[in-house]
Write an enzyme that holds these catalytic residues in place. Structure first.
Site, PDB file in Angstrom:
ATOM      1  N   GLU A  78       0.798  -1.235   0.000  1.00  9.20           N
ATOM      2  CA  GLU A  78       0.000   0.000   0.000  1.00  9.20           C
ATOM      3  C   GLU A  78       0.828   1.282   0.000  1.00  9.20           C
ATOM      4  OE1 GLU A  78      -3.252   0.000   2.788  1.00  9.20           O
ATOM      5  OE2 GLU A  78      -4.212  -1.695   1.804  1.00  9.20           O
ATOM      6  N   GLU A 123      -5.385  -8.509   0.383  1.00  9.15           N
ATOM      7  CA  GLU A 123      -6.154  -8.113   1.564  1.00  9.15           C
ATOM      8  C   GLU A 123      -7.593  -7.849   1.162  1.00  9.15           C
ATOM      9  OE1 GLU A 123      -4.634  -5.014   4.184  1.00  9.15           O
ATOM     10  OE2 GLU A 123      -2.583  -5.639   3.727  1.00  9.15           O
TER      11      GLU A 123
END
Ligand code: BGP
Length: 472
Positions: free
Chosen positions: A166, A371
């Site tokens: 991320e 995720e």
């Protein structure tokens, strides 16, 4: 598109789940580990724990992996703490850190679980941060050195590598995540310079991986969520286009094509935050080609036209999945068609399918979801029972959309939701739980940290055993 029959999940589909080092391991200063930026934080949001003990996975990884094996995991995605391998980020290697992950990887392989390794998940060595962190080009070299050590130490056993978790959220929401250096003088300008350095570091790691480990596969791991326009009003559509470019495509266009996304570049110019690009950077960026795209997805987002009256960023800021906005660019908006979870994050399984399709259409690379999941205040009931039906619902609805996306023709090779076991949220403590396995602790009372199988544990086990057939 509605189909008469759906495609099956591929035989070798990597069913698993994810964690990250600092959120699950604990042992924050044991066996020679250096402090990361997370350890060095002066404070944590009120009422929430620090990360010193977390779920104590460092000491209990064998018990945890046995439970993952019981669920039938084909893969486990975890991150390596850079500060265990090189405590000060750029200097000497810590043999005990190398050994820890070596044992962990062996333990996974013992059960036939494929290790998927994230090289860096928010926890930059603090010693590097003190020297400027990602603002300093030297951090690129430190990352390359770290990558080389990982490939040398584990490349004989690890086939799947993820570069940076991320990166887009660290740039856009670093203060919520605890990764933003609070002392930056001109944060926006510095952040896009840091972003550029991270992109170069990532490209170098990808190239190095291919040189050193020709059989291995490596890819980026951003958080990608499709941005909807709040209405069909052309200005709203344009605002969604802007935000998609800044939040999503900036990162993937560079990782895959080695070029700055046009709209994102125009944005950086307008905001006076274009990075300095050193000679040779673009060549490196262009020549690094990922083998797949990993991405995290929790929620979609909605944007409307900026009102440009000083109110676009007001009040809706907050964490990595709440709507923000930026004057003259877009304004975050909520989606009236979606329900929200207990933390205000919108739940959008269909948006997941659209996101999968859009990424695949743009980049034509195999995809893995690293995720996806539901944070909730789970309750431990008498007899060690956790009835997390809401989590089962969330996961089920999202997995159904993966199957639809596969039927659409998208090449998806794995699903690794968040999280394998309860761990500490980035900024909302340990009471916000995501795991299939309950860890018996509170924010400030460690209790006995014992592991308890939740209802979702049994549900996921059956789903994996049937390769997705029990979805209905
Ligand atoms: C992602 C991060 C994870 C994780 C997850 C859930 O952004 O990659 O580290 O924690 O979100 O978010 P949170 O912990 O804030 O609930």
């Amino acid at each position: 598109m509605k189909y008469k029959t759906l495609a099956q999940f591929p035989e070798e589909f990597l069913w698993g789940a994810s964690t990250s080092a600092y959120q699950v391991e604990g042992a924050w200063d044991e066996d020679g580990k250096g402090p990361s930026v997370i350890d060095a934080r002066e404070s944590y949001p009120e009422g929430t724990t620090d990360f010193k003990v977390a779920s104590d996975h460092y000491h209990r990884y064998k018990e945890d992996i046995a439970l993952f094996a019981e669920m039938g995991f084909k893969a486990y995605r975890f991150s390596i703490a850079w500060t265990r391998i090189i405590p000060d980020g750029g200097g000497d290697i810590n043999p005990k850190g190398i050994e820890f992950y070596s044992r962990l990887i062996d333990e996974l392989l013992k059960y036939g679980i494929e290790p998927i390794v994230t090289m860096y998940h928010f926890d930059l060595p603090n010693a590097l941060q003190k020297k400027g962190g990602w603002s300093d080009r030297a951090t690129i070299d430190a990352f390359e050195k770290y990558a080389r050590i990982l490939f040398e130490s584990y490349g004989d056993r690890v086939k799947y590598w993820l570069t940076i978790n991320e990166q887009n959220m660290m740039i856009l929401h670093g203060s919520a995540l605890g990764t933003l250096d609070p002392n930056l003088e001109n944060p926006k300008k510095e952040l896009y310079q840091q972003n550029h350095h991270m992109l170069v570091a990532q490209a170098k790691a990808i190239k190095l991986c291919h040189e050193m480990l020709p059989e291995a596969k490596i890819g980026p791991a951003p958080n990608i969520a499709l941005i909807y326009p709040a209405s069909s009003k052309p200005e709203d559509v344009l605002a969604a286009f802007n935000y998609n470019a800044i939040r999503n495509w900036l990162y993937l266009d560079m990782a895959v094509f080695g070029r700055y996304n046009t709209t994102a570049w125009a944005y950086m110019k307008e905001k006076d935050c274009t990075p300095v690009i050193a000679e040779g950077d673009m060549d490196i960026l262009r020549s690094a080609k990922p083998d797949f795209i990993a991405f995290n997805y929790y929620t979609s987002q909605t944007a409307e036209a900026s009102r440009d009256d000083g109110s676009d960023t007001a009040a809706r800021g907050g964490d990595q999945h709440l709507q923000t906005g930026e004057e003259g660019v877009y304004r975050g908006s909520s989606n009236p068609h979606l329900k929200k979870n207990a933390f205000g994050w919108e739940i959008d399984p269909v948006g997941f399918r659209s996101t999968l399709r859009e990424i695949y259409d743009r980049y034509q690379l195999p995809l893995i979801i690293t995720e996806n999941g539901l944070g909730a205040f789970d309750q431990l009931e008498d007899g060690d029972v956790v009835n997390d039906d809401y989590r089962i619902d969330y996961l089920k609805e999202h997995i159904k959309q993966i199957q639809l996306a596969i039927t659409d023709g998208v090449d998806v090779f794995g699903y690794s939701p968040w999280s394998a076991i309860d761990l500490i949220s980035t900024h909302q403590g340990c009471s916000k739980r995501y795991g299939f396995i309950y860890v018996n602790r509170d924010e400030f009372d460690l209790k006995d940290l014992r592991r308890i199988r939740k209802k979702s544990f049994y549900w996921y086990k059956d789903l994996i055993a049937s390769n997705g057939e029990t979805l209905d």
